[in-house]
Every structure is written in C-alpha cells, then in structure tokens.
Enzyme design. Structure first.
Site, PDB file in Angstrom:
ATOM      1  N   GLU A   1       0.696  -1.075   0.054  1.00  0.00           N
ATOM      2  CA  GLU A   1      -0.131   0.125   0.178  1.00  0.00           C
ATOM      3  C   GLU A   1       0.762   1.212  -0.027  1.00  0.00           C
ATOM      4  O   GLU A   1       2.007   1.234   0.464  1.00  0.00           O
ATOM      5  CB  GLU A   1      -0.834  -0.038   1.218  1.00  0.00           C
ATOM      6  CG  GLU A   1      -1.716  -1.167   1.345  1.00  0.00           C
ATOM      7  CD  GLU A   1      -2.472  -1.227   2.672  1.00  0.00           C
ATOM      8  OE1 GLU A   1      -3.314  -2.075   3.021  1.00  0.00           O
ATOM      9  OE2 GLU A   1      -1.971  -0.335   3.672  1.00  0.00           O
TER      10      GLU A   1
ATOM     11  N   CYS B   1       3.243   8.428   1.356  1.00  0.00           N
ATOM     12  CA  CYS B   1       3.954   7.307   2.294  1.00  0.00           C
ATOM     13  C   CYS B   1       4.320   5.914   1.581  1.00  0.00           C
ATOM     14  O   CYS B   1       2.871   5.399   1.062  1.00  0.00           O
ATOM     15  CB  CYS B   1       2.964   7.161   3.522  1.00  0.00           C
ATOM     16  SG  CYS B   1       3.496   6.000   4.611  1.00  0.00           S
TER      17      CYS B   1
ATOM     18  N   CYS C   1       6.376  -7.491   7.309  1.00  0.00           N
ATOM     19  CA  CYS C   1       7.640  -6.837   7.980  1.00  0.00           C
ATOM     20  C   CYS C   1       8.219  -7.958   9.074  1.00  0.00           C
ATOM     21  O   CYS C   1       7.642  -8.888   9.708  1.00  0.00           O
ATOM     22  CB  CYS C   1       7.520  -5.459   8.688  1.00  0.00           C
ATOM     23  SG  CYS C   1       8.761  -4.772   9.846  1.00  0.00           S
TER      24      CYS C   1
ATOM     25  N   CYS D   1       6.866  -5.365  15.868  1.00  0.00           N
ATOM     26  CA  CYS D   1       6.306  -4.242  16.991  1.00  0.00           C
ATOM     27  C   CYS D   1       4.895  -4.612  17.385  1.00  0.00           C
ATOM     28  O   CYS D   1       3.952  -4.785  16.586  1.00  0.00           O
ATOM     29  CB  CYS D   1       6.395  -2.703  16.394  1.00  0.00           C
ATOM     30  SG  CYS D   1       8.222  -2.293  15.839  1.00  0.00           S
TER      31      CYS D   1
ATOM     32  N   CYS E   1       1.604  -2.612  15.746  1.00  0.00           N
ATOM     33  CA  CYS E   1       1.620  -2.593  14.387  1.00  0.00           C
ATOM     34  C   CYS E   1       0.949  -3.618  13.499  1.00  0.00           C
ATOM     35  O   CYS E   1       1.320  -4.755  13.851  1.00  0.00           O
ATOM     36  CB  CYS E   1       3.108  -2.195  13.678  1.00  0.00           C
ATOM     37  SG  CYS E   1       3.305  -2.366  12.040  1.00  0.00           S
TER      38      CYS E   1
ATOM     39  N   GLY F   1       6.818  -2.211   6.168  1.00  0.00           N
ATOM     40  CA  GLY F   1       8.258  -2.455   6.180  1.00  0.00           C
ATOM     41  C   GLY F   1       8.926  -1.738   6.870  1.00  0.00           C
ATOM     42  O   GLY F   1       8.567  -0.643   7.181  1.00  0.00           O
ATOM     43  N   GLU F   2      10.408  -2.224   7.279  1.00  0.00           N
ATOM     44  CA  GLU F   2      11.419  -1.374   7.749  1.00  0.00           C
ATOM     45  C   GLU F   2      12.314  -1.009   6.698  1.00  0.00           C
ATOM     46  O   GLU F   2      12.925  -1.955   6.027  1.00  0.00           O
ATOM     47  CB  GLU F   2      12.106  -2.266   8.911  1.00  0.00           C
ATOM     48  CG  GLU F   2      13.036  -1.870   9.423  1.00  0.00           C
ATOM     49  CD  GLU F   2      13.512  -0.210   9.770  1.00  0.00           C
ATOM     50  OE1 GLU F   2      12.809  -0.208  10.723  1.00  0.00           O
ATOM     51  OE2 GLU F   2      14.321   0.179   9.196  1.00  0.00           O
TER      52      GLU F   2
ATOM     53  N   SER G   1      12.160   6.403   7.471  1.00  0.00           N
ATOM     54  CA  SER G   1      11.902   6.129   8.876  1.00  0.00           C
ATOM     55  C   SER G   1      12.158   4.709   9.397  1.00  0.00           C
ATOM     56  O   SER G   1      12.464   3.718   8.523  1.00  0.00           O
ATOM     57  CB  SER G   1      10.365   6.113   9.181  1.00  0.00           C
ATOM     58  OG  SER G   1       9.975   5.800  10.468  1.00  0.00           O
TER      59      SER G   1
ATOM     60  N   SER H   1      11.805   5.718  15.195  1.00  0.00           N
ATOM     61  CA  SER H   1      10.698   5.378  15.959  1.00  0.00           C
ATOM     62  C   SER H   1      11.170   5.116  17.295  1.00  0.00           C
ATOM     63  O   SER H   1      11.821   3.876  17.672  1.00  0.00           O
ATOM     64  CB  SER H   1       9.921   4.036  15.494  1.00  0.00           C
ATOM     65  OG  SER H   1       9.462   4.225  14.117  1.00  0.00           O
TER      66      SER H   1
ATOM     67  N   HIS I   1      -4.325   4.516  17.329  1.00  0.00           N
ATOM     68  CA  HIS I   1      -5.683   4.047  16.966  1.00  0.00           C
ATOM     69  C   HIS I   1      -5.700   2.606  17.374  1.00  0.00           C
ATOM     70  O   HIS I   1      -4.798   1.872  16.626  1.00  0.00           O
ATOM     71  CB  HIS I   1      -6.117   4.224  15.497  1.00  0.00           C
ATOM     72  CG  HIS I   1      -6.158   5.609  15.232  1.00  0.00           C
ATOM     73  ND1 HIS I   1      -6.812   6.731  15.684  1.00  0.00           N
ATOM     74  CD2 HIS I   1      -4.771   6.481  14.707  1.00  0.00           C
ATOM     75  CE1 HIS I   1      -6.244   7.858  15.553  1.00  0.00           C
ATOM     76  NE2 HIS I   1      -5.334   7.809  14.573  1.00  0.00           N
TER      77      HIS I   1
ATOM     78  N   CYS J   1      -1.209   5.995  10.386  1.00  0.00           N
ATOM     79  CA  CYS J   1       0.245   5.556  10.657  1.00  0.00           C
ATOM     80  C   CYS J   1       0.184   4.320  11.390  1.00  0.00           C
ATOM     81  O   CYS J   1      -0.626   4.214  12.529  1.00  0.00           O
ATOM     82  CB  CYS J   1       1.068   6.463  11.283  1.00  0.00           C
ATOM     83  SG  CYS J   1       2.698   5.935  11.513  1.00  0.00           S
TER      84      CYS J   1
HETATM   85  S1  SF4 Z   1       6.326  -0.462  13.164  1.00  0.00           S
HETATM   86 FE1  SF4 Z   1       7.671  -0.716  11.372  1.00  0.00          FE
HETATM   87  S2  SF4 Z   1       9.293  -1.811  11.940  1.00  0.00           S
HETATM   88 FE2  SF4 Z   1       7.907  -2.140  13.432  1.00  0.00          FE
HETATM   89  S3  SF4 Z   1       6.551  -4.057  12.500  1.00  0.00           S
HETATM   90 FE3  SF4 Z   1       5.622  -2.130  11.752  1.00  0.00          FE
HETATM   91  S4  SF4 Z   1       6.383  -1.995   9.748  1.00  0.00           S
HETATM   92 FE4  SF4 Z   1       7.758  -3.147  10.922  1.00  0.00          FE
END
Ligand code: SF4
Length: 345
Positions: free
Chosen positions: A93, A106, A113, A117, A120, A158-159, A190, A212, A288, A331
């Site tokens: 996306e 974005c 990922c 986290c 997320c 993703g990271e 990021s 982050s 959220h 986000c």
């Molecule tokens: S916040 Fe970023 S690094 Fe952490 S699981 Fe989500 S996408 Fe991956």
C-alpha cells in the site's frame, strides 16, 4: 522461461551498461534514463529519439513496465490509500496525504515486516518479501497524483533499512539529475533504529531520518519493540549524537502515545535526559487501537500536556495530525491483510 528484467528501477549507470552490453552506444543508457524517470514515458515505443533497432534489442531481453494500482480507497479528509500488486501476487500500500501546499506519499518498502512491533498491523502480518527499487519507485511514478507530490516518506509497510540497497537505490534515482532531481530534503526515511543500515543511510544520502522511539526506557521499549534487544536506544542515540545534523538535514523521533504506558511526566524527564545535546524534534502520534494488542491510545488532553512539557524542556515537539483513519491508512495501520478483509466483507 526466464523472466525479463525491468529497465524501470535501474540507475543511469546500470542503463548505460545494459546499452553497452547490447552493443549500443553508452548514450542510449542516458536517453533511457531521461525517458523513464524525467518524462515518465508510458512505453519503449514512446521514446522517440531511440532507434527502432535499439528498441528491438532492448525488448528482446528486457521489459519496461510501470504497473498501475489495483484499487484505492479515499478518506473523507482527502487521504487516499492505493493498493499495488507486486511480484509474487502480493499487495502493498501507498498512502497519499494532501495537506494545504504539501502532498506527501507514504511508500512501502517491504511486503510485511520482520520486526514484530506490538502496536503495528504490518508486523502482525509477518515478512513476505523485500520490494525491488522498481516496486518502490512504482508507487510514486504510477500515482495518479504524481505531478502534485512534494514529499515522500518511507513509513508504509516494512522497515526501510532492512531493505537498504533497494531503498538507497530508489532515493538515488529520485534525486538524480536525469530523473526528478528532487532535493533529498523532500524525502524522509523512518527506521526503528537498525544501526548498521542507519549508518550507511546517513553516510550515503542527505535525506531526513525519523527514528521510531516510543519509549525512552530500554526495558519498556523492549516490551513493544523486540528490536530493542538487538539495537538498544542507548546505542543508536550514541550513533546519532556523533553524527553532524547541521544544515537542513532533519532528525526526528516518532513517539506513539500509549495510555498509561509511555505518556507520564517520568517519560518527559527521561526523554529530555536522553535527547540532551541531540539536535532533533519529536513527533507525537495518536494511537488508534488495533486488534490483538493490549495497548490503548492516550487521550488528547494527555497528549497536549506531554507536548507542552517537552516544549518546556526545550524540545521542538509536534503532534502529527491523524489522517485517513476511516480507511485504515493512519500510521501503523497499513496492512494489506486488513484491507483485503475489509474489501471482501
Ligand atoms: S512499526 Fe515498522 S518496523 Fe515495526 S513491525 Fe511495523 S512496519 Fe515493521
């Protein structure tokens, strides 16, 4: 049959080498780069100054493809979330966020990922694949609002620094003279603090960096971000403290506000302590709630108080406006899985 490589996503240097490899003049590589990136040509046939013979040699071994989005959803606030299909049939996306005189995209850098986290949706999906530089750039070039874009942030699925080569290549192309010649100041990447990738990123680009953080305490951060066990905040802060963030390059810390978890006076004091001497700003982000997580978002009063307390400590602190919430584009909520579920239902 072997799949043909895509010319899109290759740097000028790589395109020159392709031209030379096919027995063509090196400058055909320069022409390709301009048609692909500056003029956003729809097809090889549209590249008027490239000979028929060259086009035929190119298309024997390569394709030139930018792929359109599969679907999109629009929020009542004008934010749009585009779904793109990538290699392997999976979906990623990109969220388009118009705001007064800015229009930010974005972009995603991976399908899913690995970082897991707790807060997320993408993390819950697990890791499927890295995006190629073409798949990253395609989110930008195939966007209907492409011409309006002023900024790109690598904050989607993703990271980014876990897919460093392709992310760096996409930035190199976006900022190149033969392409859009974007200032790196229009780009923000990021990360959750992958130190080796962060060092390379800082050395090889001058784009902005957003880290982050989400807690100034290591033990607490470990509870929501497993990465802390490998790359602790003490370590990545010491790296950025050593780095010169002079000039226009910006370092920011993202801080999602979780109710009764990281939103107290104790956190303000510790943030001021650990960020002492770091030229940076903090972005506070509303959370959220997502399914299957015990975390809740702080209320607006707490967030405003937290901002005011940080400002009193001399830290530039902003509250990120929440956008596209009604279409799950806010986000941390970007998740193909969820989107597909909602489309089905
Ligand atoms: S916040 Fe970023 S690094 Fe952490 S699981 Fe989500 S996408 Fe991956």
């Amino acid at each position: 049959m072997m799949q043909k490589e895509n010319l899109f996503g290759k740097t000028k240097k790589e395109l020159q080498n392709i031209a030379i490899g096919l027995g063509l003049a090196k400058f055909v590589g320069n022409q390709l780069a301009e048609w692909i990136y500056k003029k956003n040509a729809p097809s090889l046939d549209d590249m008027h100054n490239i000979s028929k013979k060259a086009k035929s040699l190119l298309s024997d071994q390569y394709v030139y493809e930018k792929s359109s989005y599969s679907s999109f959803q629009e929020s009542i606030d004008g934010t749009k979330k585009y779904l793109f299909q990538v290699e392997g049939g999976q979906f990623i996306e990109a969220a388009y966020i118009p705001d007064k005189d800015r229009a930010t995209l974005c972009v995603s850098s991976q399908v899913g990922c690995k970082m897991n986290c707790l807060f997320c949706m993408t993390g819950k999906q697990g890791f499927q694949a890295n995006l190629s530089s073409a798949e990253i750039l395609n989110q930008i070039y195939s966007l209907p609002e492409f011409e309006k874009l002023t900024n790109v942030v690598y904050m989607g699925m993703g990271e980014p620094l876990d897919n460093l080569d392709n992310v760096l290549k996409s930035i190199e192309i976006l900022t190149a003279e033969y392409s859009l010649a974007w200032s790196p100041k229009r780009i923000t990447v990021s990360t959750i603090g992958l130190i080796p990738g962060m060092k390379t990123f800082l050395e090889q680009t001058t784009a902005h960096l957003a880290i982050s953080l989400h807690s100034p305490f290591e033990e607490e951060r470990k509870k929501i971000m497993p990465v802390e066990k490998v790359y602790s905040l003490t370590r990545f802060l010491s790296e950025v403290k050593d780095f010169d963030f002079g000039g226009q390059r910006r370092l920011s810390f993202e801080y999602i506000m979780f109710k009764d978890f990281n939103d107290t006076k104790k956190h303000v004091d510790q943030l001021a302590r650990i960020l002492n001497g770091v030229k940076c700003r903090i972005n506070l982000i509303r959370f959220h709630p997502i399914p299957d997580t015990p975390l809740l978002g702080s209320d607006d009063k707490t967030i405003l108080q937290f901002q005011s307390d940080l400002k009193k400590k001399g830290i530039i602190t902003t509250i990120r406006a929440s956008r596209g919430q009604d279409i799950f584009a806010a986000c941390g909520l970007l998740s193909t899985k969820e989107l597909l579920k909602s489309v089905k239902s």
